[in-house]
Motif scaffolding. Sequence first.
Motif, mmCIF file in Angstrom:
data_model
loop_
_atom_site.group_PDB
_atom_site.id
_atom_site.type_symbol
_atom_site.label_atom_id
_atom_site.label_comp_id
_atom_site.label_asym_id
_atom_site.label_seq_id
_atom_site.Cartn_x
_atom_site.Cartn_y
_atom_site.Cartn_z
ATOM 1 N N HIS A 64 14.573 17.647 -7.075
ATOM 2 C CA HIS A 64 14.215 17.751 -8.578
ATOM 3 C C HIS A 64 14.350 16.351 -8.849
ATOM 4 O O HIS A 64 15.301 15.569 -9.301
ATOM 5 N N ASN A 65 13.111 15.622 -9.391
ATOM 6 C CA ASN A 65 12.936 14.365 -9.856
ATOM 7 C C ASN A 65 13.393 13.252 -8.798
ATOM 8 O O ASN A 65 13.719 12.087 -9.319
ATOM 9 N N ILE A 66 13.327 13.744 -7.522
ATOM 10 C CA ILE A 66 13.795 12.625 -6.419
ATOM 11 C C ILE A 66 12.576 12.305 -5.825
ATOM 12 O O ILE A 66 12.036 13.405 -5.092
ATOM 13 N N PHE A 67 12.097 11.186 -5.510
ATOM 14 C CA PHE A 67 10.834 10.877 -4.978
ATOM 15 C C PHE A 67 10.974 10.062 -3.745
ATOM 16 O O PHE A 67 11.832 9.014 -3.706
ATOM 17 N N GLU A 68 10.412 10.484 -2.841
ATOM 18 C CA GLU A 68 10.455 9.619 -1.284
ATOM 19 C C GLU A 68 9.019 9.073 -1.368
ATOM 20 O O GLU A 68 7.732 9.719 -1.453
ATOM 21 N N MET A 69 8.762 7.736 -1.456
ATOM 22 C CA MET A 69 7.712 6.846 -1.461
ATOM 23 C C MET A 69 7.708 6.105 -0.026
ATOM 24 O O MET A 69 8.497 5.437 0.082
ATOM 25 N N LYS A 70 6.414 5.830 0.766
ATOM 26 C CA LYS A 70 6.460 5.057 1.772
ATOM 27 C C LYS A 70 5.419 3.948 1.498
ATOM 28 O O LYS A 70 4.341 4.185 0.825
ATOM 29 N N LEU B 17 1.054 -1.139 -0.061
ATOM 30 C CA LEU B 17 0.099 0.019 -0.105
ATOM 31 C C LEU B 17 0.930 1.306 -0.081
ATOM 32 O O LEU B 17 1.804 1.246 1.036
ATOM 33 N N VAL B 18 0.495 1.955 -0.796
ATOM 34 C CA VAL B 18 1.409 3.521 -1.087
ATOM 35 C C VAL B 18 0.853 4.291 0.281
ATOM 36 O O VAL B 18 -0.179 4.802 0.034
ATOM 37 N N GLN B 19 1.866 4.725 1.236
ATOM 38 C CA GLN B 19 1.181 5.499 2.381
ATOM 39 C C GLN B 19 1.204 6.885 2.005
ATOM 40 O O GLN B 19 0.539 7.707 2.237
ATOM 41 N N SER B 20 2.441 7.305 1.325
ATOM 42 C CA SER B 20 2.568 8.632 0.835
ATOM 43 C C SER B 20 3.695 8.735 -0.374
ATOM 44 O O SER B 20 4.301 7.562 -0.522
ATOM 45 N N GLN B 21 3.679 9.644 -0.973
ATOM 46 C CA GLN B 21 4.646 9.925 -2.071
ATOM 47 C C GLN B 21 4.852 11.334 -2.301
ATOM 48 O O GLN B 21 3.959 12.199 -2.299
ATOM 49 N N ARG B 22 6.111 12.005 -2.348
ATOM 50 C CA ARG B 22 6.400 13.343 -2.397
ATOM 51 C C ARG B 22 7.641 13.651 -3.238
ATOM 52 O O ARG B 22 8.572 12.578 -3.018
ATOM 53 N N GLU B 23 7.616 14.613 -3.880
ATOM 54 C CA GLU B 23 8.959 15.012 -4.503
ATOM 55 C C GLU B 23 9.741 15.932 -3.472
ATOM 56 O O GLU B 23 9.484 16.637 -2.959
ATOM 57 N N ILE B 24 11.132 15.092 -3.145
ATOM 58 C CA ILE B 24 11.723 15.765 -2.237
ATOM 59 C C ILE B 24 13.140 16.607 -2.471
ATOM 60 O O ILE B 24 13.805 17.352 -1.841
#
Length: 258
Positions: A17-23, A8-15
């Motif tokens: 430029h073009n780098i994403f943090e996904m929980k 399950l994707v808990q969160s997704q954010r761009e931290i």
Amino acid sequence: MIIQESMLVQSQREIAHNIFEMKLQGKLVQEIQAPGQFIHIRVSEAFDMLLRRPISIASIDQENDEITIIYRAEGDGTRSLSKRNEGDRVDVLGPLGNGFPVEETNAGEVAYLIGGGIGVPPLYELSKQLTAKGVTCVHILGFQSENVVFYEEEFKALGETHIVTVDGTNGTEGFVTTVMQNLSEQFATYYSCGPQPMLKAVQEMYANKKGYLSFEERMGCGVGACFACVCQTTERAEANYIKVCSDGPVFPAGVIAI
Ligand code: FAD
Ligand code: FES
């Protein structure tokens, strides 16, 4: 045990430029043994993207069955992954590979953690675990430019942190080796993850030290069955060839020919 699971994707954010943090949340989190292990993600249901993408586990929260991954959305697969939202499900195989040996550094000793670009993420969980057991971590983190620097504050919260950028827009201008040249060699162990030229330079500079390198080789199956990730070893290794996915991706310095 390796699990294939719809996480399950808990969160997704761009931290950056073009780098994403996904929980991501799921049962496989309980199976993780060491920092530096990775997951193999089916980034899209599209036929031309059946091949999974390997991404390191950047942070582990076993209490909440949650992991964090940090990835650069550059090619078709990772760009597709960056479109997923909270509440979506992602097909994940993992945990895979052998991670960094935390037990190789004792409480009270110093460890250098050296990362480059998308090789930085697994060093975060490694630093959390080493710090928790009383190791002093020094982080040397290299990026192209200020706009792709991530987790600077998170690493600083764990210990001494040197940021290096190729264009000098954040921290020291140059490469991780630029900083390493000016640091003492009074440390017990080094751990490194990043592009091969960086790993080579680090290994050469610390030739007399105990070190562990994590390799980002192109992969197929991720579980040792297809030979897509085979690498040549040096005379220090037991076999001539080694599979990065299942024998690694972390190896003692000097084992893989680079
Ligand atoms: P495309 O160019 O569309 O990919 C085409 C094919 O090439 C795919 O099979 C893809 O997996 C492969 N490929 C392309 N670039 C790489 C690469 N650098 N390394 C390995 N395979 C590649 N990236 C992150 O951003 N964060 C991480 O934490 C991370 N951890 C990794 C851990 C391991 C053990 C490995 C092997 C790689 C890791 N990578 C990480 C690199 C990541 O797997 C690639 O950036 C990603 O697969 C590129 O996919 P794409 O669809 O964007 O690119
Ligand atoms: Fe298939 Fe390593 S990716 S053997």
